[in-house]
Design an enzyme around this catalytic site. Structure first.
Site, PDB file in Angstrom:
ATOM      1  N   HIS A 288      26.224 -73.313  36.661  1.00 17.19           N
ATOM      2  CA  HIS A 288      24.870 -73.846  36.469  1.00 17.19           C
ATOM      3  C   HIS A 288      24.892 -74.825  35.304  1.00 17.19           C
ATOM      4  O   HIS A 288      25.572 -74.595  34.300  1.00 17.19           O
ATOM      5  CB  HIS A 288      23.908 -72.693  36.159  1.00 17.19           C
ATOM      6  CG  HIS A 288      22.500 -73.132  35.899  1.00 17.19           C
ATOM      7  ND1 HIS A 288      21.892 -73.003  34.663  1.00 17.19           N
ATOM      8  CD2 HIS A 288      21.568 -73.700  36.714  1.00 17.19           C
ATOM      9  CE1 HIS A 288      20.656 -73.461  34.744  1.00 17.19           C
ATOM     10  NE2 HIS A 288      20.428 -73.895  35.962  1.00 17.19           N
ATOM     11  N   ASN A 289      24.163 -75.941  35.455  1.00 20.66           N
ATOM     12  CA  ASN A 289      24.155 -76.969  34.395  1.00 20.66           C
ATOM     13  C   ASN A 289      25.582 -77.257  33.913  1.00 20.66           C
ATOM     14  O   ASN A 289      25.872 -77.238  32.714  1.00 20.66           O
ATOM     15  CB  ASN A 289      23.291 -76.518  33.209  1.00 20.66           C
ATOM     16  CG  ASN A 289      21.813 -76.551  33.510  1.00 20.66           C
ATOM     17  OD1 ASN A 289      21.381 -77.129  34.508  1.00 20.66           O
ATOM     18  ND2 ASN A 289      21.016 -75.914  32.680  1.00 20.66           N
ATOM     19  N   GLU A 318      27.177 -78.122  39.499  1.00 19.85           N
ATOM     20  CA  GLU A 318      25.848 -78.723  39.572  1.00 19.85           C
ATOM     21  C   GLU A 318      25.847 -80.104  38.932  1.00 19.85           C
ATOM     22  O   GLU A 318      26.431 -80.302  37.851  1.00 19.85           O
ATOM     23  CB  GLU A 318      24.826 -77.831  38.861  1.00 19.85           C
ATOM     24  CG  GLU A 318      23.403 -78.325  39.010  1.00 19.85           C
ATOM     25  CD  GLU A 318      22.390 -77.411  38.355  1.00 19.85           C
ATOM     26  OE1 GLU A 318      21.215 -77.493  38.718  1.00 19.85           O
ATOM     27  OE2 GLU A 318      22.769 -76.615  37.474  1.00 19.85           O
ATOM     28  N   HIS A 333      20.185 -83.076  31.553  1.00 18.69           N
ATOM     29  CA  HIS A 333      19.135 -82.103  31.841  1.00 18.69           C
ATOM     30  C   HIS A 333      17.791 -82.793  31.624  1.00 18.69           C
ATOM     31  O   HIS A 333      17.458 -83.177  30.502  1.00 18.69           O
ATOM     32  CB  HIS A 333      19.285 -80.882  30.922  1.00 18.69           C
ATOM     33  CG  HIS A 333      18.599 -79.658  31.440  1.00 18.69           C
ATOM     34  ND1 HIS A 333      17.574 -79.039  30.789  1.00 18.69           N
ATOM     35  CD2 HIS A 333      18.789 -78.947  32.581  1.00 18.69           C
ATOM     36  CE1 HIS A 333      17.169 -77.992  31.486  1.00 18.69           C
ATOM     37  NE2 HIS A 333      17.894 -77.915  32.582  1.00 18.69           N
ATOM     38  N   GLU A 367      21.308 -82.263  42.361  1.00 20.83           N
ATOM     39  CA  GLU A 367      19.870 -82.221  42.064  1.00 20.83           C
ATOM     40  C   GLU A 367      19.423 -83.673  41.907  1.00 20.83           C
ATOM     41  O   GLU A 367      19.675 -84.303  40.878  1.00 20.83           O
ATOM     42  CB  GLU A 367      19.613 -81.410  40.793  1.00 20.83           C
ATOM     43  CG  GLU A 367      20.045 -79.951  40.874  1.00 20.83           C
ATOM     44  CD  GLU A 367      19.306 -79.171  41.948  1.00 20.83           C
ATOM     45  OE1 GLU A 367      18.176 -79.569  42.288  1.00 20.83           O
ATOM     46  OE2 GLU A 367      19.857 -78.188  42.448  1.00 20.83           O
TER      47      GLU A 367
END
Length: 745
Positions: A288-289, A318, A333, A367
């Site tokens: 994640h991230n 990701e 982010h 994303e």
């Protein structure tokens, strides 16, 4: 390298320090001087992730007045947080020597034979290093005071009077070797050895054969004499014993402390599971991230993190994409102060490291927050850089539209993202996609479950056909109905945050398991985890969730569980789920989740500890009190199997504490259970953590085994492992082990 090289160490944006860097005499760490850290100024070889040539790190790129020759520059990525040590040598040849030498040492660490050889070398010849460190005044002898200081550092508590009685005056090197060997001789191993050698001072071939067959069990049935001879030739240091084909206490100790005596099944260092089933039948190591080095608000974004996680076995990364300046998409982010990196650099790094450690497929979780022009740029870079890795035209799947297997997808990269609806005009280069039809991470956390339906606000975005066409088997879709979704087609992935997944797990656990049989589900941390902390992945694995995404940049308990999970299949990033999670009805929350199935009993005898260090965060360091250790064993699995037990406390002994205690656990579903060994220092006001090792239950070897604490060279605990079914019969994966009770004299 051992002679040392004067090199420039870059620090920050403008600070350059000239230091002497050298490889220590044991080839185990790089040191430098001068340094305020003194003896702590070092990087251990086994903490190094990668050695990079040239000026590739952000430190080099941002360094003021950068006029260095790239041939003289290199960087060493190391440690839990993947820090870089950025160095400039005086000439290119010197840089090449260090780069080649470090890569050679790193290759040796990953080689099992080298590990065994290095372990034997450490066990047999630690005297020079220990003696020189203890000899503070350098006179070639150890005073009584220096001996007492050494004992304190080794966590050995011997009364001063006893030490004075043992030695008159100072110790020469030869006397020190005898003394060190005296305190290092393993009483537990000696008593075990004489049990099998009729109280002789050694084990002959028959003794060794009986020990291996009776105690070590797995893979040890019908042990040949030639195999026993090989052990003696490899591990016995005494030439006279080798001549007579016998194993003395030193040789027996060397063998038991080698990889052959490790608790981890050596067959699990390689892929050992069926890799030809649909992707929905596997747990998949997920990040994640991925781009972040720390928290979600202020930390740095670095392309190096992709190299790190991919080499650590992660198979789903990701990529948060946003419009950047000059028409170049960036990764960071969103709506925070985290730094930004180029999407193109991310793709190039993924291309380089995707299959460096394993050939099984990588999933790019895109994303997408970009406008159509920059989406086209993203598609362009993906196709130009990844090329044939994106080509899935030769992947044949059956008519049921089940997902292909990891085996079929070897060397391939799957793009997970939004896809244009099938009814859009065939000539249209872009179109609208509703968030209702995608499964991207949501900024809000107000989703609620209303019966079977999860309600979201409806949003739309423009999507480029070029980017849409790269998505084939991993289309992002919302979870709208866990009861019926994906019955027609499993070529989709949904993403849910931990809070919502926990709600479903509480209300509809069996339905969640069935949902995970039909399509992939990704679970990601709550947006409230701004510190990039991690949730417990086990509860989601219990329900068959495939892509349980963790912050790989945040070391700790949860990442240790993740490592243990995927180590069980050669750390290839894919672990096969139990059959009951792949087909049929299963409820992980029940008291008896598998009625009619035999349970497993784990009998663990915690025998002793070896060279346990003082707690890392001890304020007094080596000057602190000698530790009072105890061992805690935790079973992590289905709720009904979770259990925790501990031994008594041994006072004032971290060097060779003896516990001799038996802990018994019952497991309904050992296939997904993890066994966590933790060593603590008892304190009147609490306890201090010393170290841990977590292992998948199915990766544990029966018999007498060493459990090496993760990240520590010498520290271990010695145990005896017995695995039975609940009725006392022998299970298919292990054999009943006779539990030998020692009489400690």
């Amino acid at each position: 390298m051992q002679a040392g090289s004067q090199m420039i160490k870059l620090k920050g944006k403008s600070k350059a320090l000239v230091r002497l860097f050298y490889l220590d005499e044991h080839k185990s760490c790089i040191r430098w001087r001068p340094s305020r850290k003194h003896e702590r100024a070092k990087i251990t070889i086994d903490s190094i992730h990668e050695v990079c040539e040239g000026m590739r790190t952000e430190v080099f790129r941002r360094f003021a007045n950068n006029s260095f020759d790239p041939n003289c520059c290199f960087s060493i990525y190391h440690g839990d947080h993947v820090e870089s040590l950025d160095l400039v040598s005086t000439n290119g040849e010197e840089a090449r020597t260090w780069i080649t030498g470090l890569k050679y040492l790193l290759a040796g660490i990953s080689d099992e034979d080298s590990l065994a050889k290095r372990q034997r070398t450490r066990d047999q010849y630690p005297f020079n290093c220990t003696f020189s460190e203890a000899d503070k005044n350098g006179d070639g002898n150890l005073s009584i005071g220096e001996v007492l200081q050494l004992l304190h550092k080794l966590n050995v508590n011997l009364p001063k009077q006893k030490v004075r009685e043992m030695f008159q005056g100072s110790l020469t090197f030869e006397e020190f070797c005898t003394f060190y060997k005296l305190i290092s001789t393993r009483r537990d191993l000696y008593l075990l050895m004489i049990t099998y050698n009729n109280h002789k001072e050694h084990m002959d071939l028959n003794d060794l054969q009986r020990f291996l067959e009776n105690e070590q069990k797995a893979g040890m049935v019908n042990v040949t004499k030639d195999y026993c001879k090989m052990i003696i030739n490899q591990f016995e240091p005494c030439s006279e014993n080798q001549t007579h084909m016998v194993l003395g206490i030193d040789g027996f100790t060397n063998y038991m402390r080698s990889p052959a005596g490790d608790i981890f099944n050596p067959e699990h260092y390689q892929v050992n599971q069926d890799m030809a089933q649909p992707l929905t039948n596997y747990y998949i190591a997920s990040s994640h991230n991925t781009y972040l080095t720390g928290d979600q608000l202020l930390s740095q974004s670095r392309v190096d993190m992709y190299a790190y996680v991919l080499q650590a076995g992660c198979r789903c990364v990701e990529v948060d994409c946003w419009d950047g300046p000059d028409g170049e998409p960036i990764v960071h982010h969103g709506y925070t102060l985290t730094s930004k990196i180029l999407f193109k650099d991310v793709v190039e790094t993924i291309n380089k490291y995707a299959f460096a450690k394993t050939q099984y497929p990588v999933i790019l979780s895109i994303e997408n927050h970009c406008t159509v022009p920059q989406q086209k740029k993203m598609a362009q870079y993906l196709m130009e850089v990844l090329q044939e890795k994106l080509d899935l035209s030769n992947i044949n799947v059956n008519e049921s539209r089940r997902l292909p297997s990891p085996e079929i997808l070897k060397g391939k990269v799957l793009v997970k993202g939004k896809k244009l609806p099938a009814n859009i005009d065939a000539d249209a280069e872009e179109g609208d996609v509703s968030d209702e039809d995608s499964g991207e991470e949501d900024e809000e956390e107000e989703e609620q479950i209303n019966g079977d339906v999860i309600n979201y606000g409806k949003k739309t975005m423009r999507l480029s056909r070029a980017l849409s066409d790269l998505v084939k088997y991993t289309k992002s879709v919302r979870v709208h109905d866990i009861e019926t979704q994906a019955y027609m087609c499993s070529w989709q992935v949904s993403s849910l945050n931990e809070s919502l997944t926990n709600q479903i797990l509480t209300l509809k656990p069996a339905q969640l398991v069935r949902f995970n049989q039909r399509q992939l589900l990704r679970v990601y941390p709550s947006n409230y985890r701004v510190d990039s902390s991690n949730f417990n992945p086990q509860s989601f694995w219990n329900a068959g969730c495939h892509l349980v995404a963790l912050n790989y940049q945040t070391e700790g308990r949860m990442l240790q569980l993740n490592r243990a999970k995927f180590a069980a299949n050669g750390n290839c990033g894919y672990v096969l789920k139990p059959k009951c999670m792949c087909k049929g009805v299963f409820n992980p929350m029940l008291e008896d989740p598998l009625p009619g199935h035999r349970k497993s009993q784990l009998v663990l005898k915690i025998i002793s500890g070896q060279q346990l260090p003082k707690p890392k965060d001890s304020m007094l360091g080596d000057r602190g009190e000698i530790i009072d250790p105890f061992v805690e064993v935790e079973i992590i699995g289905l709720p009904v199997d979770c259990n925790k037990q501990q031994t008594r406390v041994v006072d004032d002994n971290g060097f060779n504490p003896m516990w001799e205690e038996t802990l018994v656990f019952t497991l309904h579903m050992p296939q997904i259970a993890l066994v966590r060994f933790m060593v603590w220092d008892h304190d009147p006001i609490g306890r201090d953590f010393i170290g841990q090792r977590t292992i998948a239950f199915k990766s544990m070897m029966p018999g007498y085994r060493h459990v090496y604490l993760e990240g520590m060279e010498e520290a271990s605990i010695f145990v005896h492992v017995t695995i039975n079914d609940i009725t006392g019969k022998v299970t298919f994966y292990s054999i009943f082990c006779i539990n030998l009770s020692f009489v400690i004299v």
